[in-house]
Design a protein around this motif. Structure first.
Motif, PDB file in Angstrom:
ATOM      1  N   ALA A 138      38.869   9.903 -50.023  1.00 46.92           N
ATOM      2  CA  ALA A 138      38.401   8.637 -50.604  1.00 46.92           C
ATOM      3  C   ALA A 138      38.408   7.526 -49.555  1.00 46.92           C
ATOM      4  N   GLU A 139      39.453   7.490 -48.725  1.00 48.07           N
ATOM      5  CA  GLU A 139      39.522   6.472 -47.679  1.00 48.07           C
ATOM      6  C   GLU A 139      38.392   6.655 -46.667  1.00 48.07           C
ATOM      7  N   ARG A 140      38.082   7.888 -46.330  1.00 48.71           N
ATOM      8  CA  ARG A 140      36.998   8.163 -45.391  1.00 48.71           C
ATOM      9  C   ARG A 140      35.671   7.639 -45.943  1.00 48.71           C
ATOM     10  N   GLU A 141      35.510   7.710 -47.255  1.00 53.22           N
ATOM     11  CA  GLU A 141      34.302   7.200 -47.912  1.00 53.22           C
ATOM     12  C   GLU A 141      34.412   5.715 -48.268  1.00 53.22           C
ATOM     13  N   LYS A 142      35.541   5.109 -47.878  1.00 54.70           N
ATOM     14  CA  LYS A 142      35.813   3.684 -48.139  1.00 54.70           C
ATOM     15  C   LYS A 142      35.772   3.361 -49.636  1.00 54.70           C
ATOM     16  N   ASP A 143      36.251   4.315 -50.445  1.00 57.78           N
ATOM     17  CA  ASP A 143      36.323   4.145 -51.894  1.00 57.78           C
ATOM     18  C   ASP A 143      37.765   3.817 -52.265  1.00 57.78           C
ATOM     19  N   THR A 144      38.105   2.537 -52.156  1.00 57.99           N
ATOM     20  CA  THR A 144      39.484   2.117 -52.389  1.00 57.99           C
ATOM     21  C   THR A 144      39.914   2.297 -53.845  1.00 57.99           C
ATOM     22  N   GLU A 145      38.973   2.193 -54.759  1.00 52.37           N
ATOM     23  CA  GLU A 145      39.308   2.364 -56.177  1.00 52.37           C
ATOM     24  C   GLU A 145      39.819   3.784 -56.448  1.00 52.37           C
ATOM     25  N   VAL A 146      39.126   4.765 -55.925  1.00 51.80           N
ATOM     26  CA  VAL A 146      39.539   6.155 -56.110  1.00 51.80           C
ATOM     27  C   VAL A 146      40.816   6.433 -55.315  1.00 51.80           C
ATOM     28  N   ALA A 147      40.895   5.926 -54.100  1.00 49.76           N
ATOM     29  CA  ALA A 147      42.098   6.127 -53.287  1.00 49.76           C
ATOM     30  C   ALA A 147      43.320   5.558 -53.997  1.00 49.76           C
TER      31      ALA A 147
END
Length: 78
Positions: A41-50
């Protein structure tokens, strides 16, 4: 198929103890798996999922610690 008796005679470990051991292992395994998902998730810059996965990971760690405490007490006869 369910049974009303302990199967400790087969495994050498009573069901209730085995169940606690399994629970702790499952919690720890889940915490490890979630680390991969957090990194994804962090690699995809998806902080909500992370953030969701971090919360789930914290819950898994907490479950493992509670299970270990209970298991420790039961196996020591306390």
């Amino acid at each position: 198929m369910t049974s009303n008796t302990e199967t400790g005679g087969v495994t050498g470990t009573q069901d209730k103890d085995y169940n606690l051991i399994w629970y702790v292992e499952a919690c720890l395994s889940n915490a490890l798996r979630l680390e991969t998902y957090i990194q994804d998730a962090e690699r995809e810059k998806d902080t909500e999922v992370a953030d969701l996965f971090r919360k789930a990971q914290a819950d898994s760690r907490k479950g493992a610690e509670l299970g270990k405490e209970l298991l420790r007490a039961r196996l020591s006869g306390s």
